[in-house]
Design an enzyme around this catalytic site. Structure first.
Site, PDB file in Angstrom:
ATOM      1  N   ASP A 178      -9.569   2.654   2.256  1.00 20.44           N
ATOM      2  CA  ASP A 178      -9.473   1.967   3.559  1.00 20.44           C
ATOM      3  C   ASP A 178      -9.899   2.901   4.692  1.00 20.44           C
ATOM      4  O   ASP A 178     -10.595   2.478   5.625  1.00 20.44           O
ATOM      5  CB  ASP A 178      -8.020   1.550   3.849  1.00 20.44           C
ATOM      6  CG  ASP A 178      -7.639   0.243   3.184  1.00 20.44           C
ATOM      7  OD1 ASP A 178      -8.534  -0.513   2.771  1.00 20.44           O
ATOM      8  OD2 ASP A 178      -6.420  -0.014   3.078  1.00 20.44           O
TER       9      ASP A 178
ATOM     10  N   LYS B 151       0.821  -1.219   0.000  1.00 18.64           N
ATOM     11  CA  LYS B 151       0.000   0.000   0.000  1.00 18.64           C
ATOM     12  C   LYS B 151       0.856   1.272   0.000  1.00 18.64           C
ATOM     13  O   LYS B 151       0.460   2.285  -0.550  1.00 18.64           O
ATOM     14  CB  LYS B 151      -0.928   0.020   1.219  1.00 18.64           C
ATOM     15  CG  LYS B 151      -2.059  -0.996   1.116  1.00 18.64           C
ATOM     16  CD  LYS B 151      -2.926  -0.992   2.361  1.00 18.64           C
ATOM     17  CE  LYS B 151      -3.760  -2.237   2.440  1.00 18.64           C
ATOM     18  NZ  LYS B 151      -5.144  -2.094   2.095  1.00 18.64           N
TER      19      LYS B 151
HETATM   20  P1  NDP Z   1       1.837  -4.173   5.675  1.00 17.67           P
HETATM   21  O1  NDP Z   1       2.587  -5.282   5.035  1.00 17.67           O
HETATM   22  O2  NDP Z   1       1.970  -2.794   5.130  1.00 17.67           O
HETATM   23  O3  NDP Z   1       2.195  -4.111   7.247  1.00 17.67           O
HETATM   24  C1  NDP Z   1       2.279  -5.302   7.976  1.00 17.67           C
HETATM   25  C2  NDP Z   1       2.371  -4.979   9.457  1.00 17.67           C
HETATM   26  O4  NDP Z   1       2.383  -6.231  10.154  1.00 17.67           O
HETATM   27  C3  NDP Z   1       3.634  -4.239   9.882  1.00 17.67           C
HETATM   28  O5  NDP Z   1       3.336  -3.408  10.969  1.00 17.67           O
HETATM   29  C4  NDP Z   1       4.544  -5.406  10.329  1.00 17.67           C
HETATM   30  O6  NDP Z   1       5.524  -5.037  11.259  1.00 17.67           O
HETATM   31  C5  NDP Z   1       3.529  -6.288  11.002  1.00 17.67           C
HETATM   32  N1  NDP Z   1       3.990  -7.676  11.108  1.00 17.67           N
HETATM   33  C6  NDP Z   1       4.093  -8.577  10.108  1.00 17.67           C
HETATM   34  N2  NDP Z   1       4.558  -9.753  10.602  1.00 17.67           N
HETATM   35  C7  NDP Z   1       4.743  -9.564  11.938  1.00 17.67           C
HETATM   36  C8  NDP Z   1       5.194 -10.404  12.999  1.00 17.67           C
HETATM   37  N3  NDP Z   1       5.548 -11.680  12.787  1.00 17.67           N
HETATM   38  N4  NDP Z   1       5.244  -9.885  14.252  1.00 17.67           N
HETATM   39  C9  NDP Z   1       4.880  -8.600  14.488  1.00 17.67           C
HETATM   40  N5  NDP Z   1       4.438  -7.751  13.520  1.00 17.67           N
HETATM   41  C10 NDP Z   1       4.375  -8.239  12.253  1.00 17.67           C
HETATM   42  O7  NDP Z   1       0.315  -4.677   5.644  1.00 17.67           O
HETATM   43  P2  NDP Z   1      -1.044  -3.827   5.591  1.00 17.67           P
HETATM   44  O8  NDP Z   1      -0.962  -2.771   6.617  1.00 17.67           O
HETATM   45  O9  NDP Z   1      -1.369  -3.480   4.205  1.00 17.67           O
HETATM   46  O10 NDP Z   1      -2.110  -4.938   6.025  1.00 17.67           O
HETATM   47  C11 NDP Z   1      -2.071  -5.512   7.312  1.00 17.67           C
HETATM   48  C12 NDP Z   1      -3.230  -6.474   7.503  1.00 17.67           C
HETATM   49  O11 NDP Z   1      -4.468  -5.780   7.461  1.00 17.67           O
HETATM   50  C13 NDP Z   1      -3.315  -7.549   6.422  1.00 17.67           C
HETATM   51  O12 NDP Z   1      -3.653  -8.756   7.048  1.00 17.67           O
HETATM   52  C14 NDP Z   1      -4.449  -7.086   5.530  1.00 17.67           C
HETATM   53  O13 NDP Z   1      -5.106  -8.175   4.919  1.00 17.67           O
HETATM   54  C15 NDP Z   1      -5.352  -6.410   6.548  1.00 17.67           C
HETATM   55  N6  NDP Z   1      -6.177  -5.368   5.930  1.00 17.67           N
HETATM   56  C16 NDP Z   1      -7.538  -5.510   5.929  1.00 17.67           C
HETATM   57  C17 NDP Z   1      -8.342  -4.552   5.387  1.00 17.67           C
HETATM   58  C18 NDP Z   1      -9.822  -4.699   5.413  1.00 17.67           C
HETATM   59  O14 NDP Z   1     -10.505  -4.076   4.582  1.00 17.67           O
HETATM   60  N7  NDP Z   1     -10.370  -5.446   6.325  1.00 17.67           N
HETATM   61  C19 NDP Z   1      -7.785  -3.332   4.769  1.00 17.67           C
HETATM   62  C20 NDP Z   1      -6.354  -3.254   4.887  1.00 17.67           C
HETATM   63  C21 NDP Z   1      -5.589  -4.246   5.412  1.00 17.67           C
HETATM   64  P3  NDP Z   1       7.030  -4.643  10.789  1.00 17.67           P
HETATM   65  O15 NDP Z   1       6.942  -3.219  10.316  1.00 17.67           O
HETATM   66  O16 NDP Z   1       7.836  -4.814  12.021  1.00 17.67           O
HETATM   67  O17 NDP Z   1       7.402  -5.599   9.688  1.00 17.67           O
END
Ligand code: NDP
Length: 289
Positions: A109, A72
């Site tokens: 979003d 995103k």
């Molecule tokens: P991003 O990839 O941009 O961000 C992922 C986030 O998850 C970061 O903060 C990352 O932390 C964290 N993360 C990933 N793995 C771990 C772990 N093992 N331990 C701790 N933190 C972790 O993803 P998005 O923000 O785009 O999306 C996040 C979620 O939200 C997804 O599951 C997506 O499907 C859902 N979503 C749902 C929507 C809806 O309409 N319902 C809309 C938008 C998103 P770090 O920075 O440390 O890597």
């Protein structure tokens, strides 16, 4: 003259297999009588340049896209223009591709999340909010919560990567009043026992065997626990919330509201209640099938 190819819409991300957007949008196209198809585009990071480059080709059938984890923020760099909200948030989840093959970015979003909170009867004014994660969806949620008149009292936010969290907060501060945001050094610093709303914006929980990032004992009955993840419908995070007597909501409502807005941008019409019902029903069926 050869027939124009069937318009294609879709979602880019990695992983995308869990997405219910194809079910929702294909049901809407059918009901609208629009001859178009919505597909999954699982893309690795190294594929992005090539994929976005081809979108400018006049022969490309792709008319619009959704963007999900983890692109995103990155996808903003491929846009030709974006709405003022997207410009302030700097995360994009909906792209309209014009006839001139220009890429216009929207963030649906942020309003989608707010609409779902309204459905849940949660007013953010003067509330204490705790957020897990600092990725693209956290950017949208944090940004919009700082901009709305129903200003929360505080938003404490924790992320695994401190660097990314600090970068997010200092970047948003250049375009809006982020005085209510308090970066947390640890999960304890989120003060979940004192919070009204706890939001998981991380992708932890997408896989059924994912652990939960917080201790169950921190949850309490006066908390609304919101997981952006909607598939699986009940993550470990939400199961824990219910066990502790908290209200729990998954992100299906947010997906629905952002999807309605995205489709309206693509087909350039206001959807009526009949189409919206079909979209909602397709999501419910997709989740329980
Ligand atoms: P991003 O990839 O941009 O961000 C992922 C986030 O998850 C970061 O903060 C990352 O932390 C964290 N993360 C990933 N793995 C771990 C772990 N093992 N331990 C701790 N933190 C972790 O993803 P998005 O923000 O785009 O999306 C996040 C979620 O939200 C997804 O599951 C997506 O499907 C859902 N979503 C749902 C929507 C809806 O309409 N319902 C809309 C938008 C998103 P770090 O920075 O440390 O890597």
């Amino acid at each position: 003259m050869p027939d124009a190819p069937r318009p294609v819409y879709g979602i880019i991300g990695y992983p995308v297999a869990q997405s219910l957007s194809p079910a929702m949008h294909n049901a809407a196209f059918k009901e609208l009588g629009v001859d178009a198809i919505y597909k999954l585009f699982p893309l690795k990071e190294e594929d992005l340049d090539g994929f976005f480059g081809e979108l400018h080709d006049p022969s490309s059938p792709i008319g619009g896209l959704n963007v999900t984890t983890p692109y995103k923020e990155k996808a903003v760099s491929y846009l030709d223009s974006m709405t003022p909200l997207t410009q302030r948030i700097l995360a994009v989840n909906t792209i309209v591709i014009t006839r001139e093959r220009r890429l216009v970015g929207y963030n649906t979003d942020a309003p989608g999340f707010l609409s779902h909170l309204v459905d849940l009867g949660f007013n953010t004014r003067d509330k204490k909010i705790a957020v897990l994660g600092a990725g693209g969806s956290a950017r949208a949620i944090l940004g919009v919560l700082c901009m709305i008149p129903e200003r929360p009292e505080s938003i404490k936010i924790y992320n695994r990567s401190r660097e990314r969290l600090n970068a997010l907060v200092s970047d948003l501060a250049t375009r809006m009043d982020t005085g209510i945001i308090e970066p947390a050094m640890s999960i304890d610093d989120l003060d979940i026992p004192g919070a009204d709303l706890l939001i998981n914006t991380t992708s932890v929980g997408l896989r059924g065997d994912d652990p939960c990032l917080i201790d169950e004992g921190l949850l309490h009955p006066s908390l609304l626990v919101y997981d952006l993840i909607y598939n699986p419908a009940e993550t470990e995070f939400l199961k824990m919330a219910r066990r502790r007597g908290a209200r729990a909501a998954n992100g299906l409502g947010m997906l629905y509201y952002q999807g309605v807005l995205a489709l309206q941008h693509w087909v350039n019409i206001q959807l009526d209640d009949r189409i919206k019902r079909v979209m909602r029903q397709a999501l419910e069926e997709g989740l329980h099938s």
